[in-house]
Design a protein around this motif. Structure first.
Motif, mmCIF file in Angstrom:
data_model
loop_
_atom_site.group_PDB
_atom_site.id
_atom_site.type_symbol
_atom_site.label_atom_id
_atom_site.label_comp_id
_atom_site.label_asym_id
_atom_site.label_seq_id
_atom_site.Cartn_x
_atom_site.Cartn_y
_atom_site.Cartn_z
ATOM 1 N N GLY A 29 0.696 -1.137 -0.089
ATOM 2 C CA GLY A 29 0.058 0.028 0.280
ATOM 3 C C GLY A 29 0.803 1.074 -0.143
ATOM 4 O O GLY A 29 0.563 2.208 -0.605
ATOM 5 N N LEU A 30 2.107 1.234 1.036
ATOM 6 C CA LEU A 30 2.131 2.425 1.261
ATOM 7 C C LEU A 30 3.910 2.377 -0.608
ATOM 8 O O LEU A 30 4.190 3.481 -1.280
ATOM 9 C CB LEU A 30 3.745 2.588 1.839
ATOM 10 C CG LEU A 30 2.978 2.905 3.514
ATOM 11 C CD1 LEU A 30 3.543 2.155 4.020
ATOM 12 C CD2 LEU A 30 2.572 4.319 3.860
ATOM 13 N N GLU A 31 4.499 1.904 -0.636
ATOM 14 C CA GLU A 31 4.403 1.396 -2.079
ATOM 15 C C GLU A 31 3.912 1.503 -3.040
ATOM 16 O O GLU A 31 4.094 3.188 -3.748
ATOM 17 C CB GLU A 31 4.774 -0.051 -2.747
ATOM 18 C CG GLU A 31 5.875 -0.312 -2.000
ATOM 19 C CD GLU A 31 7.104 -0.026 -1.286
ATOM 20 O OE1 GLU A 31 8.317 0.714 -1.875
ATOM 21 O OE2 GLU A 31 8.442 -0.799 -0.734
ATOM 22 N N THR A 83 11.105 12.709 -11.933
ATOM 23 C CA THR A 83 11.931 11.857 -13.174
ATOM 24 C C THR A 83 11.968 10.759 -12.646
ATOM 25 O O THR A 83 12.307 9.815 -12.671
ATOM 26 C CB THR A 83 11.917 12.202 -13.993
ATOM 27 O OG1 THR A 83 10.913 13.021 -14.397
ATOM 28 C CG2 THR A 83 11.834 10.820 -15.366
ATOM 29 N N VAL A 84 13.771 11.446 -11.612
ATOM 30 C CA VAL A 84 14.559 10.164 -10.894
ATOM 31 C C VAL A 84 14.405 9.326 -10.577
ATOM 32 O O VAL A 84 14.290 7.934 -10.005
ATOM 33 C CB VAL A 84 15.918 10.811 -10.589
ATOM 34 C CG1 VAL A 84 16.837 9.911 -10.032
ATOM 35 C CG2 VAL A 84 16.832 11.633 -12.098
ATOM 36 N N ILE A 113 10.533 2.955 -9.512
ATOM 37 C CA ILE A 113 10.121 1.274 -10.024
ATOM 38 C C ILE A 113 10.615 0.502 -10.239
ATOM 39 O O ILE A 113 10.278 -0.187 -10.242
ATOM 40 C CB ILE A 113 10.114 1.536 -11.428
ATOM 41 C CG1 ILE A 113 8.343 2.783 -12.191
ATOM 42 C CG2 ILE A 113 9.988 0.955 -12.265
ATOM 43 C CD1 ILE A 113 8.258 3.132 -13.208
ATOM 44 N N ALA A 114 12.091 0.858 -10.160
ATOM 45 C CA ALA A 114 13.121 -0.193 -9.803
ATOM 46 C C ALA A 114 12.959 -1.285 -8.560
ATOM 47 O O ALA A 114 12.932 -2.570 -8.254
ATOM 48 C CB ALA A 114 14.374 0.578 -10.518
ATOM 49 N N GLU A 147 17.873 1.169 -8.316
ATOM 50 C CA GLU A 147 16.740 0.991 -6.801
ATOM 51 C C GLU A 147 18.391 2.050 -5.853
ATOM 52 O O GLU A 147 17.302 3.142 -5.130
ATOM 53 C CB GLU A 147 16.549 -0.743 -6.415
ATOM 54 C CG GLU A 147 15.975 -0.449 -5.343
ATOM 55 C CD GLU A 147 16.329 -1.405 -4.023
ATOM 56 O OE1 GLU A 147 15.100 -1.527 -3.205
ATOM 57 O OE2 GLU A 147 15.724 -1.544 -5.251
ATOM 58 N N HIS A 148 19.227 1.903 -6.013
ATOM 59 C CA HIS A 148 19.756 2.176 -5.163
ATOM 60 C C HIS A 148 20.936 3.208 -5.322
ATOM 61 O O HIS A 148 21.811 3.801 -4.500
ATOM 62 C CB HIS A 148 21.318 1.717 -4.431
ATOM 63 C CG HIS A 148 20.547 0.377 -3.266
ATOM 64 N ND1 HIS A 148 20.288 -0.766 -3.339
ATOM 65 C CD2 HIS A 148 19.484 0.817 -2.601
ATOM 66 C CE1 HIS A 148 19.357 -1.314 -2.527
ATOM 67 N NE2 HIS A 148 19.156 -0.784 -1.700
ATOM 68 N N VAL A 149 21.208 3.292 -7.006
ATOM 69 C CA VAL A 149 21.990 5.170 -7.328
ATOM 70 C C VAL A 149 21.111 5.693 -8.125
ATOM 71 O O VAL A 149 21.788 7.178 -7.644
ATOM 72 C CB VAL A 149 22.181 3.665 -8.236
ATOM 73 C CG1 VAL A 149 23.510 5.123 -9.409
ATOM 74 C CG2 VAL A 149 23.413 3.377 -7.996
#
Length: 378
Positions: A142-144, A173-174, A180-181, A200-202
């Protein structure tokens, strides 16, 4: 450890969080300085929001270094992620806009909605019969999804009202791509996709770097605005008397063959008394525009006080008397008023104060001998 191991192993989220914390620390320093210098609520809110974002990343960093997070710790980390996103975007909005009561109401509404959505974490185990791993994933879905909604609202509600729209939209956008990743990697590939994990981390680093640049540019804008206000006249946007005198002194002390033209609008008091001050202000701006245009490539124009305006001509190729006559003709033909002008070219041993005074005296002579004319000193 190879680069491949670094980018795919447990070190990647640790490094990502550390870099983000460094960027946030720089943003915090700037926001605190803004708050100290200007004492506006917006900068206080921005400072608080950055502190909360730092708390979120500090908590994540703790879980990377310590034991794996429990279910409750994961829940609060997810909630803090949403709250920090809300706060930092509210802070960006406040950099360019006053905070009205309806903005605070809207923020409280989304904050309450965040906690309402987060309750799925509590109820999912009762609604869904599955493995512990499946339940844990669904607890935060739900939070995502709610975060996607907030990102799109940022495009719609904040982007049109800030001064650096392109940079802010690029940052969102970034962030959107990074989220999304994260969602795909966690809910579709079970965290096994190296490329998605890298994004996801970069991408959060890129997001906060763009926000840092936005804040930095805003600080530069404010500094420029403060400096511009301190040296220009608010109505005509010409340089003020203090700055003009300083520039004349600098040129004279360096021995440049400069000249000064002094102008005064004829019958200006009568214009104000009969037509009103708003008409007088418009006339001042019209004459100022002419002086600015004419002096743009050969000198500096300023407002000396009231209806008196001055030009410092720094180009020795310009004949000051011809220059003044050209200005007089333009004012007469393009506005509803005329001007009396006096000019003086510097002579050996003359100080800056004398140069300005001689031009003023020549203007006074033009004023008392018929108006709408040019008189040169000497």
């Amino acid at each position: 450890m190879t680069l491949s191991d670094l980018l795919s192993g447990k070190a990647l989220p640790l490094i990502s969080d550390l870099i983000v914390l460094v960027i946030l620390s720089l943003m915090l320093v700037m926001s605190i300085r803004l708050w100290q210098d200007r004492r506006k609520r917006a900068y206080r809110s921005l400072t608080v929001s950055i502190c909360i974002v730092m708390a979120h990343y500090g908590l994540q960093l703790y879980f990377h270094l310590a034991e794996p997070a429990s279910g409750a710790a994961t829940y609060w980390t997810s909630v803090l992620k949403i709250v920090s996103f809300l706060l930092v975007n509210m802070g960006v909005y406040q950099l360019y806009n006053p905070t009205l009561p309806r903005h605070r109401v809207l923020f409280v509404f989304f904050l309450a909605l965040t906690f309402a959505v987060s309750l799925l974490h509590v109820f999912v185990p009762h609604w869904f019969a599955g493995t512990e791993a499946q339940e844990r994933l669904l607890q935060d879905i739900g939070l995502e999804l709610y975060l996607f909604v907030l990102i799109f609202l940022g495009f719609y509600l904040i982007s049109p009202f800030i001064g650096q729209t392109g940079k802010y939209q690029a940052a969102l956008t970034v962030y959107f791509t990074g989220h999304i990743a994260h969602v795909l990697n966690q809910y579709v590939f079970g965290g096994e996709q190296t490329a998605l994990g890298l994004l996801e981390h970069v991408l959060p680093i890129a997001f906060y770097f763009l926000l840092f640049m936005l804040l930095f540019d805003r600080v530069v804008e404010l500094m420029h605005a403060i400096y511009s206000t301190s040296i220009t006249d608010g109505l005509t946007r010409l340089y003020n008397r203090k700055f003009f005198d300083k520039r004349v002194t600098q040129y004279v002390q360096r021995g440049y063959p400069v000249a000064v033209m002094f102008s005064d609008i004829d019958n200006f008091k009568k214009l104000n008394d009969t037509k009103g001050h708003h008409v007088g202000d418009e006339v001042l701006k019209q004459v100022a525009d002419i002086l600015r245009q004419e002096s743009e490539e050969c000198g500096v124009a300023g407002r000396y006080g009231g209806e008196e305006m001055v030009v410092l001509v720094t180009d020795p190729a310009v004949n000051i008397a011809e220059f003044a006559e050209h200005v007089r003709r333009r004012v007469e033909s393009e506005t509803t008023v005329t001007v009396s002008l006096g000019c003086c070219k510097i002579r050996r041993g003359m100080t800056a104060e004398e140069l300005i005074r001689r031009a003023d005296e020549a203007m006074y002579k033009a004023k008392t001998s018929g108006k709408n004319k040019v008189v040169s000193y000497g």
